[in-house]
Design a protein around this motif. Structure first.
Motif, PDB file in Angstrom:
ATOM      1  N   ALA A  30      -8.824  -2.844  -1.843  1.00  0.00           N
ATOM      2  CA  ALA A  30      -8.323  -3.013  -2.809  1.00  0.00           C
ATOM      3  C   ALA A  30      -7.222  -3.873  -3.462  1.00  0.00           C
ATOM      4  CB  ALA A  30      -7.777  -1.562  -3.582  1.00  0.00           C
ATOM      5  N   LEU A  31      -6.994  -4.712  -2.380  1.00  0.00           N
ATOM      6  CA  LEU A  31      -5.962  -5.804  -2.617  1.00  0.00           C
ATOM      7  C   LEU A  31      -6.647  -7.174  -2.296  1.00  0.00           C
ATOM      8  CD1 LEU A  31      -2.871  -4.514  -0.267  1.00  0.00           C
ATOM      9  CD2 LEU A  31      -3.081  -4.643  -2.852  1.00  0.00           C
ATOM     10  N   PRO A  32      -5.921  -8.213  -3.053  1.00  0.00           N
ATOM     11  CA  PRO A  32      -6.342  -9.537  -3.062  1.00  0.00           C
ATOM     12  C   PRO A  32      -5.963 -10.090  -1.632  1.00  0.00           C
ATOM     13  CG  PRO A  32      -4.556  -9.427  -4.395  1.00  0.00           C
ATOM     14  CD  PRO A  32      -4.776  -8.189  -3.889  1.00  0.00           C
ATOM     15  N   VAL A  33      -6.506  -9.679  -0.350  1.00  0.00           N
ATOM     16  CA  VAL A  33      -6.048 -10.024   0.754  1.00  0.00           C
ATOM     17  C   VAL A  33      -5.765 -11.322   1.299  1.00  0.00           C
ATOM     18  CG1 VAL A  33      -6.373  -9.638   3.480  1.00  0.00           C
ATOM     19  CG2 VAL A  33      -6.729  -7.640   1.801  1.00  0.00           C
ATOM     20  N   LYS A  34      -6.905 -12.217   0.857  1.00  0.00           N
ATOM     21  CA  LYS A  34      -6.796 -13.698   1.254  1.00  0.00           C
ATOM     22  C   LYS A  34      -5.537 -14.342   0.652  1.00  0.00           C
ATOM     23  CE  LYS A  34     -10.627 -15.442  -0.726  1.00  0.00           C
ATOM     24  NZ  LYS A  34     -10.418 -14.522  -1.492  1.00  0.00           N
ATOM     25  N   ASP A  35      -5.039 -13.869  -0.427  1.00  0.00           N
ATOM     26  CA  ASP A  35      -3.916 -14.418  -1.173  1.00  0.00           C
ATOM     27  C   ASP A  35      -2.463 -13.800  -0.865  1.00  0.00           C
ATOM     28  OD1 ASP A  35      -5.805 -15.846  -2.538  1.00  0.00           O
ATOM     29  OD2 ASP A  35      -5.946 -14.308  -3.945  1.00  0.00           O
TER      30      ASP A  35
ATOM     31  N   VAL B 196       6.679  -0.680  -7.933  1.00  0.00           N
ATOM     32  CA  VAL B 196       6.422  -1.905  -7.081  1.00  0.00           C
ATOM     33  C   VAL B 196       5.421  -2.864  -7.932  1.00  0.00           C
ATOM     34  CG1 VAL B 196       4.979  -2.749  -5.262  1.00  0.00           C
ATOM     35  CG2 VAL B 196       6.378  -1.013  -5.003  1.00  0.00           C
ATOM     36  N   ALA B 197       4.643  -2.331  -8.698  1.00  0.00           N
ATOM     37  CA  ALA B 197       3.647  -3.091  -9.459  1.00  0.00           C
ATOM     38  C   ALA B 197       4.538  -3.603 -10.702  1.00  0.00           C
ATOM     39  CB  ALA B 197       2.592  -2.273 -10.141  1.00  0.00           C
ATOM     40  N   ALA B 198       5.731  -3.109 -11.135  1.00  0.00           N
ATOM     41  CA  ALA B 198       6.492  -3.586 -12.151  1.00  0.00           C
ATOM     42  C   ALA B 198       7.071  -4.890 -11.713  1.00  0.00           C
ATOM     43  CB  ALA B 198       7.473  -2.500 -12.647  1.00  0.00           C
ATOM     44  N   GLN B 199       7.089  -5.094 -10.418  1.00  0.00           N
ATOM     45  CA  GLN B 199       7.854  -6.363 -10.080  1.00  0.00           C
ATOM     46  C   GLN B 199       6.954  -7.717  -9.836  1.00  0.00           C
ATOM     47  OE1 GLN B 199      11.178  -6.523  -8.881  1.00  0.00           O
ATOM     48  NE2 GLN B 199      11.163  -4.507 -10.001  1.00  0.00           N
ATOM     49  N   GLY B 200       5.596  -7.373 -10.457  1.00  0.00           N
ATOM     50  CA  GLY B 200       4.691  -8.495 -10.419  1.00  0.00           C
ATOM     51  C   GLY B 200       3.854  -8.458  -9.206  1.00  0.00           C
ATOM     52  N   ILE B 201       3.739  -7.606  -8.331  1.00  0.00           N
ATOM     53  CA  ILE B 201       3.308  -7.493  -7.009  1.00  0.00           C
ATOM     54  C   ILE B 201       2.064  -6.663  -6.809  1.00  0.00           C
ATOM     55  CG2 ILE B 201       3.746  -6.669  -4.464  1.00  0.00           C
ATOM     56  CD1 ILE B 201       5.674  -9.000  -5.363  1.00  0.00           C
ATOM     57  N   SER B 202       1.079  -7.249  -5.953  1.00  0.00           N
ATOM     58  CA  SER B 202      -0.216  -6.244  -6.028  1.00  0.00           C
ATOM     59  C   SER B 202       0.152  -5.173  -5.297  1.00  0.00           C
ATOM     60  CB  SER B 202      -1.161  -7.152  -5.127  1.00  0.00           C
ATOM     61  OG  SER B 202      -0.988  -8.398  -5.422  1.00  0.00           O
ATOM     62  N   ALA B 203      -0.088  -3.846  -5.853  1.00  0.00           N
ATOM     63  CA  ALA B 203       0.031  -2.459  -5.055  1.00  0.00           C
ATOM     64  C   ALA B 203      -1.001  -1.924  -5.331  1.00  0.00           C
ATOM     65  CB  ALA B 203       1.311  -2.025  -5.908  1.00  0.00           C
ATOM     66  N   VAL B 204      -1.418  -0.983  -4.299  1.00  0.00           N
ATOM     67  CA  VAL B 204      -2.222  -0.135  -4.279  1.00  0.00           C
ATOM     68  C   VAL B 204      -1.868   1.496  -4.097  1.00  0.00           C
ATOM     69  CG1 VAL B 204      -3.413  -1.090  -2.280  1.00  0.00           C
ATOM     70  CG2 VAL B 204      -4.542   0.547  -3.404  1.00  0.00           C
TER      71      VAL B 204
ATOM     72  N   ILE C 118       0.825  -1.234  -0.051  1.00  0.00           N
ATOM     73  CA  ILE C 118      -0.080  -0.076  -0.023  1.00  0.00           C
ATOM     74  C   ILE C 118       0.909   1.186   0.022  1.00  0.00           C
ATOM     75  CG2 ILE C 118      -1.747   1.393   1.372  1.00  0.00           C
ATOM     76  CD1 ILE C 118      -2.810  -1.247   2.513  1.00  0.00           C
ATOM     77  N   GLU C 119       0.842   2.030  -0.892  1.00  0.00           N
ATOM     78  CA  GLU C 119       1.622   3.168  -1.201  1.00  0.00           C
ATOM     79  C   GLU C 119       1.160   4.721  -0.759  1.00  0.00           C
ATOM     80  OE1 GLU C 119       4.546   3.833  -2.122  1.00  0.00           O
ATOM     81  OE2 GLU C 119       5.347   1.826  -2.416  1.00  0.00           O
ATOM     82  N   ALA C 120       1.561   5.389  -0.089  1.00  0.00           N
ATOM     83  CA  ALA C 120       1.091   6.653   0.139  1.00  0.00           C
ATOM     84  C   ALA C 120       1.874   7.709  -0.090  1.00  0.00           C
ATOM     85  CB  ALA C 120       0.875   6.852   1.817  1.00  0.00           C
ATOM     86  N   ASP C 121       2.421   7.570  -1.364  1.00  0.00           N
ATOM     87  CA  ASP C 121       3.272   8.777  -1.965  1.00  0.00           C
ATOM     88  C   ASP C 121       2.233   9.824  -2.058  1.00  0.00           C
ATOM     89  OD1 ASP C 121       4.635  10.424  -3.976  1.00  0.00           O
ATOM     90  OD2 ASP C 121       6.142   8.770  -3.290  1.00  0.00           O
ATOM     91  N   ILE C 122       2.680  11.292  -1.659  1.00  0.00           N
ATOM     92  CA  ILE C 122       1.794  12.485  -1.632  1.00  0.00           C
ATOM     93  C   ILE C 122       1.056  12.687  -2.885  1.00  0.00           C
ATOM     94  CG2 ILE C 122       1.811  14.690  -1.061  1.00  0.00           C
ATOM     95  CD1 ILE C 122       3.255  14.399   1.171  1.00  0.00           C
TER      96      ILE C 122
END
Ligand SMILES: Nc1nc2c(ncn2[C@@H]2O[C@H](COP(=O)(O)OP(=O)(O)OP(=O)(O)O)[C@@H](O)[C@H]2O)c(=O)[nH]1
Ligand SMILES: [Mg+2]
Ligand SMILES: [Zn+2]
Lengths: 224, 116
Positions: free
Chosen positions: A108-113, A79-87, A66-70
């Motif tokens: 917004a994330l597939p938390v269960k997985d 982060v998403a470019a690494q194939g990781i779920s990012a919001v 979870i990113e909070a860049d202003i």
């Protein structure tokens, strides 16, 4: 004029956030997803550390971010470019994330997985220390160029974290940063904290960090 | 630095109590804020004046009591007060121990309010 009378209030100002934070923690306990809140000043290396962590752990652990860049979306894209779920959260000009904003991120994330979700909090050593995000673990980065006196200026942040990562140790030889003075100051504030020296550029110490993280995720998953 | 969200919470709680008690006007609000919290009294008041316009709390004064930073030695249990600037270099004044925990100083609390 009516007479002035006194009414008792007796309420915690931040009670709403504390309640939402407890709900976040509980909800993620059920899916066995550990939530980690990463905090630091702007530019200390939060995104770099997340990218290093992904590179080391993505074959062993299912990560979300979870990113909070202003303003920009730069961090979530890296982060998403690494194939990781990012919001990416839109924090506007906010100085910190609160538990309600984190809840939106989680939804917004597939938390269960996911085994672990890392929050990149807003770059700031003051406000994020006062707002519980619902994280199970709090981690901060202090980078060498910021100086060894920061525990004196931001005591609260140092006192609430489980881990302090001292980043950019590749700069140590160029500076008068006193690592043992830093350790003493931090341990005086927070005797239980784990301090790990790292460099996101040379990779030094990163494995100590990811080993800590793997161990904590194991402990978390086994706990009821 | 986060006076705005804190002020919003204060207003919300104050209005809730004002309505419950059939208050005509809130005159003052007594807060207890820990010395470790980085809030500027002046800014909280300014935000409050702005946010409370047209509510029962318009014009109310925020009276802030700063709560001391209290530490306790894990070795001998002695409690004592300190200042934020000393926190990184503490030793227990009673036994010289270095295992010292924060007991209070982080409060964000509304004690009561003066109303008409
Ligand atoms: N020399 C050196 N540079 C580093 C290290 N870690 C990060 N950097 C650099 O520091 C700069 C900031 O790093 P980021 O990872 O973007 O820091 P951040 O904390 O995410 O920054 P914000 O999100 O803007 O607050 C980048 O130019 C990185 O390449 C390190 O260990 N050594
Ligand atoms: Mg970043
Ligand atoms: Zn003692």
């Amino acid at each position: 004029m009516d007479e002035v009378r006194l009414i008792e209030v007796k309420e915690e100002i931040l009670a709403d956030n504390v309640k939402v934070a407890a709900e976040v923690r509980e909800r993620l306990r059920k899916t066995k997803t550990m939530l980690l809140n990463l905090m630091s000043s702007p530019g200390s290396g939060k995104t770099s550390l997340i990218l290093q962590t992904i590179a080391k752990l993505k074959d062993n652990l299912r990560l979300g971010v979870i990113e909070a860049d202003i303003e920009s979306k730069v961090d979530a894209e890296k982060v998403a470019a690494q194939g990781i779920s990012a919001v990416q959260l839109r924090t506007g000009g906010f100085c910190h994330l609160d538990a309600t904003m984190v809840t939106q991120g989680i939804e917004a994330l597939p938390v269960k997985d996911l085994d672990i979700i890392i929050i990149e909090n807003v770059g700031n050593l003051v406000c994020p220390a006062e707002f519980d995000t619902g994280a199970h673990k709090n981690v901060m980065i202090l980078s060498v160029p910021e100086g060894d006196d920061k525990p004196l200026k931001y005591p609260l942040m140092f006192s609430i974290c489980d881990v302090l990562l001292v980043n950019k140790i590749d700069y140590l030889s160029l500076s008068n940063f006193d690592m043992s003075a830093l350790r003493k100051r931090v341990l005086a504030l927070n005797p239980g904290i784990t301090i790990i020296e790292v460099s996101c550029v040379t990779g030094s110490g990163i494995e100590d960090w990811t080993n800590w993280l793997k161990r904590e995720v194991d402990i978390f998953k086994q706990s009821k | 630095m986060h006076e705005l969200p804190v002020t919003e919470s204060i207003l919300k709680i104050v209005i809730k109590h004002a309505e419950k008690n059939n208050v005509r006007q809130v005159v003052a609000i007594n807060l207890q804020i820990g010395k470790l919290s980085d809030l500027e009294d002046e800014w909280i008041q300014r935000y409050f004046d702005y946010l409370s316009k047209g509510t029962l709390a318009e014009g109310a004064r925020l009276k802030i009591e700063r709560m001391p930073i209290m530490m306790q030695c894990s070795n001998c249990s002695t409690s004592y007060e300190t200042e934020a600037s000393n926190l990184g270099e503490l030793v227990c004044p009673a036994c010289g121990g270095k295992n010292i925990a924060l007991v209070s100083g982080r409060e964000y609390y509304i004690k009561d309010m003066e109303v008409q």
